[in-house]
Design an enzyme around this catalytic site. Structure first.
Site, mmCIF file in Angstrom:
data_model
loop_
_atom_site.group_PDB
_atom_site.id
_atom_site.type_symbol
_atom_site.label_atom_id
_atom_site.label_comp_id
_atom_site.label_asym_id
_atom_site.label_seq_id
_atom_site.Cartn_x
_atom_site.Cartn_y
_atom_site.Cartn_z
ATOM 1 C CG HIS A 6 -3.025 -4.245 -2.420
ATOM 2 N ND1 HIS A 6 -1.751 -4.726 -2.548
ATOM 3 C CD2 HIS A 6 -3.157 -3.296 -3.373
ATOM 4 C CE1 HIS A 6 -1.129 -4.090 -3.543
ATOM 5 N NE2 HIS A 6 -1.964 -3.206 -4.059
ATOM 6 C CG HIS A 45 -4.058 -2.971 -8.269
ATOM 7 N ND1 HIS A 45 -3.185 -2.257 -9.051
ATOM 8 C CD2 HIS A 45 -3.525 -2.940 -7.021
ATOM 9 C CE1 HIS A 45 -2.170 -1.838 -8.308
ATOM 10 N NE2 HIS A 45 -2.361 -2.241 -7.071
ATOM 11 C CG HIS A 102 -2.721 1.784 -3.878
ATOM 12 N ND1 HIS A 102 -3.866 1.188 -4.344
ATOM 13 C CD2 HIS A 102 -1.708 0.954 -4.207
ATOM 14 C CE1 HIS A 102 -3.544 0.047 -4.927
ATOM 15 N NE2 HIS A 102 -2.246 -0.124 -4.854
ATOM 16 N N GLY A 149 0.867 -1.179 0.000
ATOM 17 C CA GLY A 149 0.000 0.000 0.000
ATOM 18 C C GLY A 149 0.898 1.221 0.000
ATOM 19 C CG ASN A 150 1.409 3.023 -2.868
ATOM 20 O OD1 ASN A 150 0.469 3.616 -3.399
ATOM 21 N ND2 ASN A 150 1.816 1.819 -3.262
ATOM 22 C CB SER A 188 6.286 0.949 -7.984
ATOM 23 O OG SER A 188 5.256 0.312 -7.262
ATOM 24 C CD GLU A 189 0.825 1.347 -8.582
ATOM 25 O OE1 GLU A 189 0.879 2.138 -9.560
ATOM 26 O OE2 GLU A 189 0.415 0.176 -8.692
HETATM 27 ZN ZN LIG Z 1 -1.206 -1.827 -5.429
#
Ligand SMILES: [Zn+2]
Length: 215
Positions: free
Chosen positions: A97, A157, A95, A28-29, A75-76
């Site tokens: 999951h 996703h 973000h 997650g970010n 990476s997002e």
């Molecule tokens: Zn993700």
């Protein structure tokens, strides 16, 4: 250290996201935008959020150039920055999951307005069209499909939530998961009764006034 407050909050909420089981590992970010400085604090990629300090949180400009920090940004980063640029009403992006919401994302099912708390997000929680993770296409799909909402599911996703600040953004991310859990439990037992458009309008207005109002 620059952007101390934002970096500390990115770390605090990354840990909170794990504590509340909204994501696992480094999957997650979070980003927080300081519009006055025009800089963004964003979680570093592939790192253990319990093992890092605020200085490990990266600082980038709105184009993604690294300003401070020795790690790689998430990476997002592309969709975080695209959202912060496109939406003047938001300063934070999360973000996750989270399991039930991601299950619905894998079914490519929107979360319908079956519970009043869906009003925190909009008149439903939409699903953004699939694209490979960490690609510009994924950012484009999210920008297009989240329009008018405070969150969306990402097909096959996970979840993206946005908010005027990190506290409210986190509340939204938590409630996307709660709504997905309630929906999947309800459809197991029968056909949930959905709230109508007028009531969803009223709820959204109330949430804007009492819960989501910027400080
Ligand atoms: Zn993700």
């Amino acid at each position: 250290m620059i952007l101390v407050n934002e970096r500390e909050n990115v770390l605090k909420y990354c840990q909170k996201m794990l504590d509340q089981k909204l994501t696992t590992g480094s999957g997650g970010n979070i980003s927080i935008y300081n519009r006055e400085e025009n800089l963004v604090a964003i979680s570093p990629g592939s790192m253990d959020y319990y093992a890092i300090s605020a200085a490990d949180v990266m600082v980038v400009d709105i184009e993604g150039n690294i300003i401070d920090g020795k790690n790689n940004p998430s990476s997002e980063m592309a969709f975080h920055l695209a959202l912060l640029k496109a939406r003047e009403d938001i300063n934070a992006v999360i973000h996750t999951h989270s399991i039930y919401a991601t299950a619905m994302a894998c079914l490519r099912m929107e979360i319908p307005p079956l519970h009043y708390l869906v009003g925190l997000i909009g008149d439903k929680v939409p699903v953004a069209e699939y694209a490979t993770f960490a690609t510009p296409e994924l950012a484009q799909h999210i920008i297009r499909d989240i329009q008018g909402y405070n969150a969306c599911l990402l097909a096959n996703h996970g979840v993206v939530a946005v908010g005027p600040d990190i506290e409210k953004c986190f509340i939204i991310a938590e409630h996307v998961e709660l709504a997905a859990q309630i929906y999947l439990a309800a459809v197991n037992a029968g056909s949930p009764v959905l709230l109508g458009n007028d009531e969803m309008d009223r709820l959204q207005q109330k949430f804007r006034q009492y819960v989501l109002k910027p400080k």
